[in-house]
Design a protein around this motif. Structure first.
Motif, PDB file in Angstrom:
ATOM      1  N   GLN A 189     -59.897  64.090  66.240  1.00 46.29           N
ATOM      2  CA  GLN A 189     -59.890  65.227  65.307  1.00 46.29           C
ATOM      3  C   GLN A 189     -58.774  65.012  64.300  1.00 46.29           C
ATOM      4  O   GLN A 189     -57.620  64.800  64.668  1.00 46.29           O
ATOM      5  N   ILE A 190     -59.113  65.069  63.003  1.00 44.35           N
ATOM      6  CA  ILE A 190     -58.105  64.812  61.965  1.00 44.35           C
ATOM      7  C   ILE A 190     -57.829  66.027  61.091  1.00 44.35           C
ATOM      8  O   ILE A 190     -56.875  66.025  60.325  1.00 44.35           O
ATOM      9  N   LYS A 191     -58.677  67.066  61.191  1.00 44.29           N
ATOM     10  CA  LYS A 191     -58.475  68.271  60.394  1.00 44.29           C
ATOM     11  C   LYS A 191     -58.580  69.496  61.288  1.00 44.29           C
ATOM     12  O   LYS A 191     -59.199  69.456  62.347  1.00 44.29           O
ATOM     13  N   SER A 192     -58.026  70.584  60.830  1.00 45.08           N
ATOM     14  CA  SER A 192     -58.010  71.820  61.601  1.00 45.08           C
ATOM     15  C   SER A 192     -59.380  72.484  61.620  1.00 45.08           C
ATOM     16  O   SER A 192     -60.156  72.392  60.666  1.00 45.08           O
ATOM     17  N   LYS A 193     -59.657  73.188  62.725  1.00 48.02           N
ATOM     18  CA  LYS A 193     -60.915  73.925  62.830  1.00 48.02           C
ATOM     19  C   LYS A 193     -60.795  75.350  62.283  1.00 48.02           C
ATOM     20  O   LYS A 193     -61.782  76.067  62.204  1.00 48.02           O
ATOM     21  N   LYS A 198     -59.295  69.748  71.215  1.00 55.08           N
ATOM     22  CA  LYS A 198     -58.639  71.054  71.178  1.00 55.08           C
ATOM     23  C   LYS A 198     -57.693  71.220  69.991  1.00 55.08           C
ATOM     24  O   LYS A 198     -57.478  72.324  69.522  1.00 55.08           O
ATOM     25  N   ARG A 199     -57.102  70.095  69.541  1.00 55.71           N
ATOM     26  CA  ARG A 199     -56.124  70.192  68.456  1.00 55.71           C
ATOM     27  C   ARG A 199     -56.152  68.922  67.615  1.00 55.71           C
ATOM     28  O   ARG A 199     -56.761  67.928  68.013  1.00 55.71           O
ATOM     29  N   ILE A 200     -55.482  68.971  66.492  1.00 57.66           N
ATOM     30  CA  ILE A 200     -55.421  67.821  65.605  1.00 57.66           C
ATOM     31  C   ILE A 200     -54.787  66.644  66.348  1.00 57.66           C
ATOM     32  O   ILE A 200     -53.836  66.815  67.110  1.00 57.66           O
ATOM     33  N   ASN A 201     -55.334  65.469  66.129  1.00 61.36           N
ATOM     34  CA  ASN A 201     -54.912  64.201  66.737  1.00 61.36           C
ATOM     35  C   ASN A 201     -55.341  64.048  68.193  1.00 61.36           C
ATOM     36  O   ASN A 201     -54.954  63.083  68.829  1.00 61.36           O
ATOM     37  N   ASP A 202     -56.109  64.977  68.737  1.00 62.24           N
ATOM     38  CA  ASP A 202     -56.719  64.770  70.050  1.00 62.24           C
ATOM     39  C   ASP A 202     -57.778  63.683  69.922  1.00 62.24           C
ATOM     40  O   ASP A 202     -58.501  63.621  68.928  1.00 62.24           O
ATOM     41  N   THR A 203     -57.877  62.838  70.928  1.00 65.18           N
ATOM     42  CA  THR A 203     -58.847  61.750  70.930  1.00 65.18           C
ATOM     43  C   THR A 203     -59.620  61.765  72.234  1.00 65.18           C
ATOM     44  O   THR A 203     -59.031  61.964  73.299  1.00 65.18           O
ATOM     45  N   VAL A 204     -60.932  61.570  72.143  1.00 64.59           N
ATOM     46  CA  VAL A 204     -61.777  61.440  73.324  1.00 64.59           C
ATOM     47  C   VAL A 204     -62.665  60.221  73.147  1.00 64.59           C
ATOM     48  O   VAL A 204     -62.964  59.818  72.026  1.00 64.59           O
ATOM     49  N   ARG A 210     -66.686  75.017  65.471  1.00 62.88           N
ATOM     50  CA  ARG A 210     -65.604  75.154  66.447  1.00 62.88           C
ATOM     51  C   ARG A 210     -66.124  74.893  67.852  1.00 62.88           C
ATOM     52  O   ARG A 210     -65.475  74.211  68.653  1.00 62.88           O
ATOM     53  N   ASP A 211     -67.306  75.421  68.145  1.00 66.14           N
ATOM     54  CA  ASP A 211     -67.920  75.210  69.456  1.00 66.14           C
ATOM     55  C   ASP A 211     -68.249  73.733  69.677  1.00 66.14           C
ATOM     56  O   ASP A 211     -68.105  73.218  70.785  1.00 66.14           O
ATOM     57  N   THR A 212     -68.678  73.054  68.641  1.00 70.99           N
ATOM     58  CA  THR A 212     -69.002  71.631  68.748  1.00 70.99           C
ATOM     59  C   THR A 212     -67.759  70.809  69.050  1.00 70.99           C
ATOM     60  O   THR A 212     -67.792  69.904  69.889  1.00 70.99           O
ATOM     61  N   LEU A 213     -66.642  71.125  68.389  1.00 72.52           N
ATOM     62  CA  LEU A 213     -65.394  70.420  68.688  1.00 72.52           C
ATOM     63  C   LEU A 213     -65.006  70.626  70.144  1.00 72.52           C
ATOM     64  O   LEU A 213     -64.582  69.685  70.827  1.00 72.52           O
ATOM     65  N   ARG A 214     -65.159  71.839  70.638  1.00 68.49           N
ATOM     66  CA  ARG A 214     -64.836  72.133  72.031  1.00 68.49           C
ATOM     67  C   ARG A 214     -65.761  71.361  72.972  1.00 68.49           C
ATOM     68  O   ARG A 214     -65.326  70.835  73.994  1.00 68.49           O
TER      69      ARG A 214
END
Length: 60
Positions: A8-12, A29-35, A20-24
């Motif tokens: 994730q590189i930008k805020s939701k 959860k937050r900027i710079n999180d990686t999965v 927002r639901d898709t990111l979850r």
């Protein structure tokens, strides 16, 4: 099997609820999180929905 590294590189904030639901759903959860997710049609659809908020890399 190929995998996708999604960061994730930008805020939701100020995005639509479905984005927002898709990111979850991706586990972000937050900027710079990686999965790391399996490269399949479902995850490609998730990434396409929030393409403007994430960076995607293919890894083996």
């Amino acid at each position: 099997m190929a995998r996708l590294k999604v960061t994730q590189i930008k805020s939701k904030i100020s995005e639509k609820q479905n984005q927002r639901d898709t990111l979850r759903s991706l586990g972000l959860k937050r900027i710079n999180d990686t999965v790391v997710r399996e490269d399949n049609a479902q995850n490609r659809g998730y990434v396409r929905t929030v393409a403007h908020l994430v960076k995607v890399e293919e890894i083996d």
